[in-house]
Write a protein that holds these residues in place. Structure first.
Motif, short mmCIF file in Angstrom:
data_model
loop_
_atom_site.label_atom_id
_atom_site.label_comp_id
_atom_site.label_asym_id
_atom_site.label_seq_id
_atom_site.Cartn_x
_atom_site.Cartn_y
_atom_site.Cartn_z
N ASP A 16 -37.99 -12.55 -9.53
CA ASP A 16 -38.27 -12.30 -10.94
C ASP A 16 -38.53 -13.60 -11.70
O ASP A 16 -38.08 -14.69 -11.31
N LYS A 33 -41.76 -4.66 -15.08
CA LYS A 33 -41.64 -3.72 -16.19
C LYS A 33 -42.49 -4.15 -17.38
O LYS A 33 -43.03 -3.31 -18.11
N LEU A 58 -39.87 -2.70 -8.50
CA LEU A 58 -40.22 -1.96 -9.72
C LEU A 58 -39.20 -2.21 -10.84
O LEU A 58 -39.52 -2.00 -12.01
N GLY A 59 -38.02 -2.67 -10.47
CA GLY A 59 -37.00 -2.95 -11.47
C GLY A 59 -37.04 -4.37 -12.01
O GLY A 59 -36.28 -4.71 -12.93
#
Length: 307
Positions: free
Chosen positions: A232, A268, A262-263
């Protein structure tokens, strides 16, 4: 007795001036000091990044090692390489083919070609850069020096640096974002990319930060799927190495469908960008570097005009 003036040296000098045979320079490089012709005409290049350097400097080599992907050249240089002879892979150039071409300058890199340096030097003056990662722009300047094109090399570096400065201004506060670099590859070799890589170096030159985990890396780090959260950042640029067997693409598909992926905050927010592995990772030269700047500008919706 009347003394006669020696005429042989004058004749020799005139011949040398007419032919340019006396024109040579010493170039210091990773393997020592080599005397090279002032204006080499038959240049053989043994690295992909060096091929891009030559093309950017307006020099078409007589031969080059094939691109890591492409048939045999990267798509972004293929048109400029139509007349160039392919001489094997970067890590295993065809020495017999090189000798047959009778080059007047060979350009390589120590990390790949140290073991064949003496053989190459026996064929032609040979100049070698040291390493790849984080040194591509320094290597560009060395190749320019070896070609007798120092001024053109300085101009090329200046143009690239000016383009980075313009992009930095266009980005404004967004240049403070933390950029994650991710590479997917078959065989379970998905990795976080270190700062001292081609793309990492360009991000650093622009002024971007990297997520703390990636900023601390001294080398690329392969990870397993449960470590996806380490991918991330404020924004993710990712690329995939696929050898044509579909394995790399399959890994990319699997990982980017994972709930962990996807998290991610960047996912997002829609701040993810799939870019070309050849351009962002393996080409490694100034032409690819400018394409990286194009991709970054497009991702942020800003302008980064070329000079």
């Amino acid at each position: 007795m009347k003394k006669t003036r020696p005429i042989l040296p004058a004749l020799v000098l005139a011949t040398l001036i007419a032919t340019g045979a006396a024109q040579a320079r010493d170039v210091t490089h990773a393997m020592g000091v080599t005397s090279v012709p002032d204006a080499p005409q038959r240049v053989v290049i043994l690295t992909n990044e060096g091929t891009e350097a030559l093309l950017d400097l307006g020099v078409t080599p007589i031969a080059a090692v094939r691109s890591t992907v492409g048939e045999p050249w990267y798509p972004h240089i293929a048109d400029a390489m139509v007349e160039v002879t392919e001489i094997g892979a970067e890590d295993a150039p065809n020495l017999e083919a090189i000798a047959a071409l009778e080059p007047d300058l060979i350009l390589g890199i120590k990390v790949r070609h140290e073991g064949i340096y003496e053989q190459l030097s026996a064929m032609s003056p040979t100049v070698m850069a040291d390493v790849f990662d984080g040194k591509w722009l320094e290597n560009y300047q060395l190749y320019a020096e070896a070609l007798g094109l120092e001024a053109e090399g300085e101009a090329g570096v200046k143009a690239f640096e000016e383009r980075i400065a313009a992009l930095k201004v266009a980005l404004g506060d967004k240049v403070s974002e933390e950029i994650s670099l991710v590479r997917f590859r078959g065989g379970g070799r998905t990795s976080l990319r270190a700062p001292d890589t081609f793309a990492g170096d360009i991000l650093r030159r622009i002024g971007f930060a990297r997520p703390a985990i990636q900023a601390a890396l001294t080398d690329n780090q392969e990870i397993t799927m449960e470590r996806i959260p380490e991918m991330d950042g404020d924004r993710i640029f990712y690329f995939t190495r696929d050898s044509g067997d579909g394995e790399g693409l399959a890994v990319e598909t699997e990982w980017t469908a994972s709930p962990l992926w996807l998290g991610l905050g960047a996912v997002k927010a829609g701040a993810i960008h799939r870019v070309d592995d050849a351009v962002w990772n393996i080409a490694g030269g100034i032409l690819a570097a400018n394409l990286v700047l194009d991709d970054i500008a497009q991702a942020y919706g800003v302008e980064a005009p070329r000079q």
